[in-house]
Each structure stands twice: as C-alpha cells, then as structure tokens.
Design a protein around this motif. Structure first.
Motif: not given
Length: 155
Positions: A102-115
C-alpha cells in the motif's frame, strides 16, 4: 448352520445389468441450460494485459456499470505500480501467492504475502500495488464497474 456360506440374492449378471442401466440413464441426463451454465477450464477465454497479467471475464463487463466477476492471472515476476480503483473490489486468491503493498511509494521489498484461499478487500480510491513473485497467481475479483485503474500521483 455354522460354516454354511451365505448365498447372495442377486446373481452377478443381474447385478451388472442393473448397474449398467442405472449408469447409462444418469449419463444421458442433460442439464437445463436455463437453470445452469458451466464453463470448464479449457472454455475460459484468457486475454493478455500489458501489465504482465491475463484476465478472463466470467460475469458482467468491468468497463461498464454493474456487477462483474473476473479471473486475473498475475504472471511470475510481474507487479503493478501504485494505483487505485473507484469502487471496492473483493478478491479471493485461487492459487499461488499474491503479493500486496500500500501507499504511493512502490517498494517491492515490503510486499506482504497473501496465500491461496485468502480473501482481500481493496477499498475504493485507496492506493495499493500488487502482483506475483516466483509463481503465477490466480485471483477471482468481484466488483461494481466501471473497473478503472488510476495511477497514484507522482511525488
């Protein structure tokens, strides 16, 4: 009477004929197309999107007002950039692991896994980004159209 074998009341040939008749009458039964419609996996029409995903519209038309149901397949190693949708969207992860942020700053290191098996709500006009990492991921998305996507404002 002990030790005396019990004889079945139906012989094997009669039982075989009875089972064959029951199976053939059930197999010949056809569903009423006014009551039910079935699409097998090979009948679902997937369309490639520029984002690295594919989609298949199951019900409705996401580009128009009204209810829609879409399957979305995120290909491995593809993510969206921060964006929002005007209406709430209700998402079930069918297979794979979906990754969300979430948020306007794209940061692929802070993605949350949703199984697989999870249920997610994307709230209207709230900024998020999502996609797949090492495997394809299939989602079912239900919403009210039109299902537009607005890029997050640049900072």
């Amino acid at each position: 009477m002990l030790g005396k074998p019990i004889r079945p009341t139906l012989s094997l040939p009669i039982l075989t004929v009875a089972l064959c008749c029951a199976y053939s009458s059930a197999a010949a039964l056809e569903l009423d197309p006014k009551a039910i419609n079935i699409k097998l996996p090979e009948q679902i029409n997937w369309v490639a999107n520029p984002s690295g995903s594919e989609s298949a519209v199951l019900v409705g038309d996401p580009s128009k007002p009204g209810l829609y149901v879409v399957l979305n397949k995120w290909k491995a190693h593809h993510n969206s950039k921060p964006h929002s949708h005007p209406n709430d969207r209700f998402i079930t992860v069918i297979s794979g692991t979906w990754w969300v942020g979430t948020g306007t700053d794209y940061d692929p290191t802070h993605l949350q896994a949703v199984p697989a098996g999870s249920f997610v709500t994307h709230y209207g006009n709230e900024i998020h980004y999502d996609g797949a990492k090492d495997e394809d991921t299939i989602l079912q998305i239900v919403g009210i159209g039109p299902a537009t996507s607005t890029p997050a404002p640049a900072k």
